[in-house]
Design a protein around this motif. Structure first.
Motif, PDB file in Angstrom:
ATOM      1  N   LEU A 145      -6.080  -9.624   4.330  1.00  0.00           N
ATOM      2  CA  LEU A 145      -7.352  -9.172   3.768  1.00  0.00           C
ATOM      3  C   LEU A 145      -7.183  -7.719   3.340  1.00  0.00           C
ATOM      4  CD1 LEU A 145      -9.902 -10.696   6.324  1.00  0.00           C
ATOM      5  CD2 LEU A 145      -9.223 -11.609   4.094  1.00  0.00           C
ATOM      6  N   PRO A 146      -6.826  -7.492   2.053  1.00  0.00           N
ATOM      7  CA  PRO A 146      -6.652  -6.110   1.589  1.00  0.00           C
ATOM      8  C   PRO A 146      -7.948  -5.314   1.737  1.00  0.00           C
ATOM      9  CG  PRO A 146      -5.712  -7.672   0.017  1.00  0.00           C
ATOM     10  CD  PRO A 146      -6.504  -8.477   0.993  1.00  0.00           C
ATOM     11  N   ASN A 147      -7.842  -4.144   2.331  1.00  0.00           N
ATOM     12  CA  ASN A 147      -8.996  -3.288   2.592  1.00  0.00           C
ATOM     13  C   ASN A 147      -8.851  -2.017   1.762  1.00  0.00           C
ATOM     14  OD1 ASN A 147     -10.953  -1.510   3.688  1.00  0.00           O
ATOM     15  ND2 ASN A 147     -10.890  -2.617   5.637  1.00  0.00           N
ATOM     16  N   MET A 148      -9.665  -1.897   0.707  1.00  0.00           N
ATOM     17  CA  MET A 148      -9.533  -0.766  -0.204  1.00  0.00           C
ATOM     18  C   MET A 148     -10.078   0.522   0.408  1.00  0.00           C
ATOM     19  SD  MET A 148     -10.320  -2.494  -3.937  1.00  0.00           S
ATOM     20  CE  MET A 148      -9.771  -1.022  -4.804  1.00  0.00           C
ATOM     21  N   GLU A 149     -10.906   0.431   1.418  1.00  0.00           N
ATOM     22  CA  GLU A 149     -11.441   1.631   2.060  1.00  0.00           C
ATOM     23  C   GLU A 149     -10.418   2.256   3.007  1.00  0.00           C
ATOM     24  OE1 GLU A 149     -15.153   0.830   3.902  1.00  0.00           O
ATOM     25  OE2 GLU A 149     -16.156   0.265   2.018  1.00  0.00           O
ATOM     26  N   THR A 150      -9.780   1.424   3.821  1.00  0.00           N
ATOM     27  CA  THR A 150      -8.785   1.946   4.766  1.00  0.00           C
ATOM     28  C   THR A 150      -7.383   1.989   4.165  1.00  0.00           C
ATOM     29  OG1 THR A 150      -8.392  -0.278   5.683  1.00  0.00           O
ATOM     30  CG2 THR A 150     -10.123   1.062   6.706  1.00  0.00           C
ATOM     31  N   GLU A 151      -7.230   1.450   2.965  1.00  0.00           N
ATOM     32  CA  GLU A 151      -5.955   1.413   2.247  1.00  0.00           C
ATOM     33  C   GLU A 151      -4.857   0.736   3.074  1.00  0.00           C
ATOM     34  OE1 GLU A 151      -5.330   5.553   1.249  1.00  0.00           O
ATOM     35  OE2 GLU A 151      -6.413   5.314  -0.647  1.00  0.00           O
ATOM     36  N   GLN A 152      -5.196  -0.433   3.551  1.00  0.00           N
ATOM     37  CA  GLN A 152      -4.222  -1.231   4.293  1.00  0.00           C
ATOM     38  C   GLN A 152      -4.681  -2.688   4.292  1.00  0.00           C
ATOM     39  OE1 GLN A 152      -4.293   0.321   8.280  1.00  0.00           O
ATOM     40  NE2 GLN A 152      -6.174  -0.737   8.828  1.00  0.00           N
ATOM     41  N   ASN A 153      -3.819  -3.572   4.780  1.00  0.00           N
ATOM     42  CA  ASN A 153      -4.159  -4.988   4.879  1.00  0.00           C
ATOM     43  C   ASN A 153      -4.574  -5.327   6.297  1.00  0.00           C
ATOM     44  OD1 ASN A 153      -3.386  -5.477   2.165  1.00  0.00           O
ATOM     45  ND2 ASN A 153      -1.251  -5.630   2.799  1.00  0.00           N
ATOM     46  N   ASP A 154      -5.627  -6.088   6.417  1.00  0.00           N
ATOM     47  CA  ASP A 154      -6.057  -6.576   7.725  1.00  0.00           C
ATOM     48  C   ASP A 154      -5.553  -8.007   7.919  1.00  0.00           C
ATOM     49  OD1 ASP A 154      -7.444  -4.182   8.063  1.00  0.00           O
ATOM     50  OD2 ASP A 154      -9.277  -5.015   7.148  1.00  0.00           O
ATOM     51  N   TYR A 155      -5.184  -8.335   9.150  1.00  0.00           N
ATOM     52  CA  TYR A 155      -4.795  -9.694   9.545  1.00  0.00           C
ATOM     53  C   TYR A 155      -3.628 -10.223   8.716  1.00  0.00           C
ATOM     54  CZ  TYR A 155      -9.515  -9.172  11.380  1.00  0.00           C
ATOM     55  OH  TYR A 155     -10.646  -8.694  12.005  1.00  0.00           O
ATOM     56  N   GLU A 156      -2.588  -9.443   8.602  1.00  0.00           N
ATOM     57  CA  GLU A 156      -1.421  -9.846   7.807  1.00  0.00           C
ATOM     58  C   GLU A 156      -0.650 -10.982   8.475  1.00  0.00           C
ATOM     59  OE1 GLU A 156       1.394  -6.909   6.794  1.00  0.00           O
ATOM     60  OE2 GLU A 156       0.075  -5.758   5.498  1.00  0.00           O
ATOM     61  N   ILE A 157      -0.265 -11.954   7.671  1.00  0.00           N
ATOM     62  CA  ILE A 157       0.686 -12.983   8.080  1.00  0.00           C
ATOM     63  C   ILE A 157       1.699 -13.093   6.951  1.00  0.00           C
ATOM     64  CG2 ILE A 157       1.059 -15.409   8.676  1.00  0.00           C
ATOM     65  CD1 ILE A 157      -1.835 -15.535   9.600  1.00  0.00           C
ATOM     66  N   GLY A 158       2.951 -12.787   7.220  1.00  0.00           N
ATOM     67  CA  GLY A 158       3.949 -12.785   6.155  1.00  0.00           C
ATOM     68  C   GLY A 158       5.333 -13.140   6.649  1.00  0.00           C
ATOM     69  N   ILE A 159       6.202 -13.371   5.710  1.00  0.00           N
ATOM     70  CA  ILE A 159       7.609 -13.661   6.005  1.00  0.00           C
ATOM     71  C   ILE A 159       8.397 -12.381   5.751  1.00  0.00           C
ATOM     72  CG2 ILE A 159       9.605 -15.099   5.428  1.00  0.00           C
ATOM     73  CD1 ILE A 159       7.636 -17.182   4.356  1.00  0.00           C
ATOM     74  N   PRO A 160       9.005 -11.800   6.786  1.00  0.00           N
ATOM     75  CA  PRO A 160       9.685 -10.496   6.627  1.00  0.00           C
ATOM     76  C   PRO A 160      10.758 -10.520   5.534  1.00  0.00           C
ATOM     77  CG  PRO A 160       9.489 -11.092   8.943  1.00  0.00           C
ATOM     78  CD  PRO A 160       9.072 -12.295   8.161  1.00  0.00           C
ATOM     79  N   TRP A 197       0.791  -1.228   0.000  1.00  0.00           N
ATOM     80  CA  TRP A 197       0.000   0.000   0.000  1.00  0.00           C
ATOM     81  C   TRP A 197       0.827   1.284   0.000  1.00  0.00           C
ATOM     82  CZ3 TRP A 197      -5.034   0.184  -1.099  1.00  0.00           C
ATOM     83  CH2 TRP A 197      -5.771  -1.004  -1.001  1.00  0.00           C
ATOM     84  N   PRO A 198       1.890   1.419   0.795  1.00  0.00           N
ATOM     85  CA  PRO A 198       2.634   2.699   0.811  1.00  0.00           C
ATOM     86  C   PRO A 198       3.157   3.085  -0.570  1.00  0.00           C
ATOM     87  CG  PRO A 198       3.322   1.278   2.628  1.00  0.00           C
ATOM     88  CD  PRO A 198       2.473   0.430   1.730  1.00  0.00           C
ATOM     89  N   LYS A 199       3.362   4.378  -0.794  1.00  0.00           N
ATOM     90  CA  LYS A 199       3.882   4.830  -2.087  1.00  0.00           C
ATOM     91  C   LYS A 199       5.172   4.110  -2.444  1.00  0.00           C
ATOM     92  CE  LYS A 199       1.974   9.519  -2.187  1.00  0.00           C
ATOM     93  NZ  LYS A 199       2.292  10.966  -2.287  1.00  0.00           N
ATOM     94  N   GLN A 200       6.026   3.935  -1.488  1.00  0.00           N
ATOM     95  CA  GLN A 200       7.290   3.227  -1.674  1.00  0.00           C
ATOM     96  C   GLN A 200       7.564   2.459  -0.385  1.00  0.00           C
ATOM     97  OE1 GLN A 200       8.554   3.835  -4.680  1.00  0.00           O
ATOM     98  NE2 GLN A 200      10.496   2.759  -4.728  1.00  0.00           N
TER      99      GLN A 200
END
Length: 468
Positions: free
Chosen positions: A273-288, A259-262
């Motif tokens: 769960l990408p949220n197009m209204e809040t412009e962020q991901n909900d409940y992220e699980i990822g490998i850094p 989501w961030p510009k860069q």
């Protein structure tokens, strides 16, 4: 509630193209497999190869027919639902579609009849030539379709004349930046799709202990092919992703949920769960940092995000994000099955391990689902552009009454559902019937109407008698 004609037109085209792509994704690979089996039969005279070719040529014919019928509609929809688009890019896309007809369609139409009905009417070399020609025709058809679609993704070689897009360089139009990656990716996907269809049916026969020799040969060959092609597809997919990063960064941002510009040190998201209204991901699980490592080859590499453009210039992020994960997840599943098959082969348990056979049978439609998911990533990820950064989809919608578009959409859903039901019915009937028996093949091949094959069969029988 007021109906949105633009949305309805897009849904209608999405539905019809999704239905259509199922069938070419099978026939391109299946035609190639049939040509391989027939060639092996001619070389080795092993009747199992002939049995494979003669059995799978019928599902190929039905699937090919469905592809032709459903594909014709798409050409008309450009004119009916996106009329201004045809006017704007007709000088470029029109000839590309014509080249597909003049090359691939003529090849397929000219030799398909010989391939399907010429077993006892032409020599073995002529029949094999026809089979190869049909297979090549499917590749050429894929080439021109992918060229046209790739130009819409990464347009080059054009000039604007009085508001229309004309060709400035055919070489740049055809060999646009994304075409080589997308063509290779699609051809491999088609081969893998057909491979798992054949493998799944073979595994089903082995599970039921039916047509055992036929099924063993089919499963063994397809698992070798899967072992070679699935890792290669992952590598080509990685190259394709790097190409998308360069030419369509917003699509890549949607695929990865950035989501961030860069953003630097981007994680590889396993779930969100990408949220197009809040412009962020909900409940992220990822490998850094793994996302940056894969896409920039450095763990702290920076990638362009969705906020670098206005909301109206972003695609449907959740659909692109999850379609990409379905495609990749199934792809790794197919790689896992190919590796597991190798392990079981070494233990001499490839054809007896029932959990493995059940898993392979369950993966029969996996290639088709992966192709559909990948197609959604490509097409939805390009939005809101029909020609990337040049023509917006909203600008070329035909001014049709929304009620008419809704009516035709409903009719398409009904008719295509019935067609799919008929297709699955006949496919089930063919699978239930099974391959032709060896005695049937012998009766068909020995006779004056089959000079090439009869001679090969008689020689094979004579050699068997001498060895006995």
């Amino acid at each position: 509630m007021e109906l949105d004609v633009a949305l309805l037109s897009r849904i209608q085209f999405a539905f019809t193209v999704s239905f259509h792509i199922i069938f070419p994704s099978i026939t391109i690979g299946l035609a190639t497999l049939i040509a391989i089996w027939e060639g092996l039969w001619l070389k080795t005279h092993n009747p199992l190869y002939l049995q494979l070719a003669k059995f799978w040529i019928k599902p190929f014919a039905i699937t090919f027919g469905m592809g032709v019928v459903s594909g014709i509609v798409l050409s008309y929809e450009f004119g009916t639902n996106f009329s201004e688009f045809s006017n704007l890019v007709g000088p470029i896309l029109g000839p590309l579609m014509a080249y597909e007809v003049l090359t691939a369609f003529f090849l397929e139409a000219g030799f398909l009849g010989v391939m399907l009905f010429g077993w006892q009417r032409v020599s073995r070399k002529m029949h094999f030539f026809s089979t190869i020609t049909v297979a090549i025709g499917t590749w050429i058809s894929a080439f021109w379709i992918i060229v046209a679609n790739s130009w819409m993704q990464t347009p080059t070689g054009y000039k604007v004349v009085e508001g229309q897009y004309h060709v400035a360089s055919w070489m740049e139009v055809i060999f646009n930046p994304s075409m080589p990656y997308r063509l290779t990716h699609m051809l491999l996907a088609s081969m893998i799709t057909a491979t798992f269809v054949v493998a799944g049916i073979s595994a089903y026969y082995l599970f039921k202990r039916k047509h055992v020799a036929f099924a063993k040969k089919g499963l063994s060959m397809t698992m070798w092919i899967a072992l070679a092609l699935t890792p290669l597809q992952a590598y080509i997919g990685d190259l394709h992703g790097l190409n998308v990063k360069e030419h369509q960064p917003i699509k890549l941002a949607a695929m990865e949920g950035i989501w961030p510009k860069q953003e630097a040190e981007v994680p590889l998201l396993l779930f969100a769960l990408p949220n197009m209204e809040t412009e962020q991901n909900d409940y992220e699980i990822g490998i850094p940092k793994l996302g940056s490592l894969i896409l920039t080859h450095t763990p702290d590499g920076a990638l362009t995000g969705l906020k670098s453009v206005e909301p109206q210039d972003r695609p449907n992020v959740p659909l692109v994000f999850w379609s990409f994960r379905v495609m990749v997840g199934l792809g790794f599943g197919m790689i896992g099955i190919a590796v597991l098959a190798l392990i079981l082969r070494k233990k001499d348990r490839l054809f007896e391990n029932k959990p493995f056979l059940t898993l392979v049978a369950a993966f029969t439609p996996s290639g088709v689902i992966s192709v559909l998911a990948g197609w959604y990533v490509v097409e939805v990820g390009r939005q809101p552009w029909l020609v990337y950064n040049l023509i917006r989809t909203q600008e070329v919608i035909s001014p049709l009454p929304a009620e008419r578009v809704l009516f035709t959409l409903i009719m398409f859903v009904i008719i295509y559902t019935l067609l799919l039901g008929v297709y699955l019915y006949f496919m089930r009937k063919l699978i239930k019937k099974g391959p032709p028996s060896m005695s049937t093949l012998e009766q068909q091949l020995i006779g004056m109407k089959a000079p090439g094959y009869a001679l090969a069969w008689v020689k094979s029988l004579k050699n068997s008698e001498e060895k006995a």
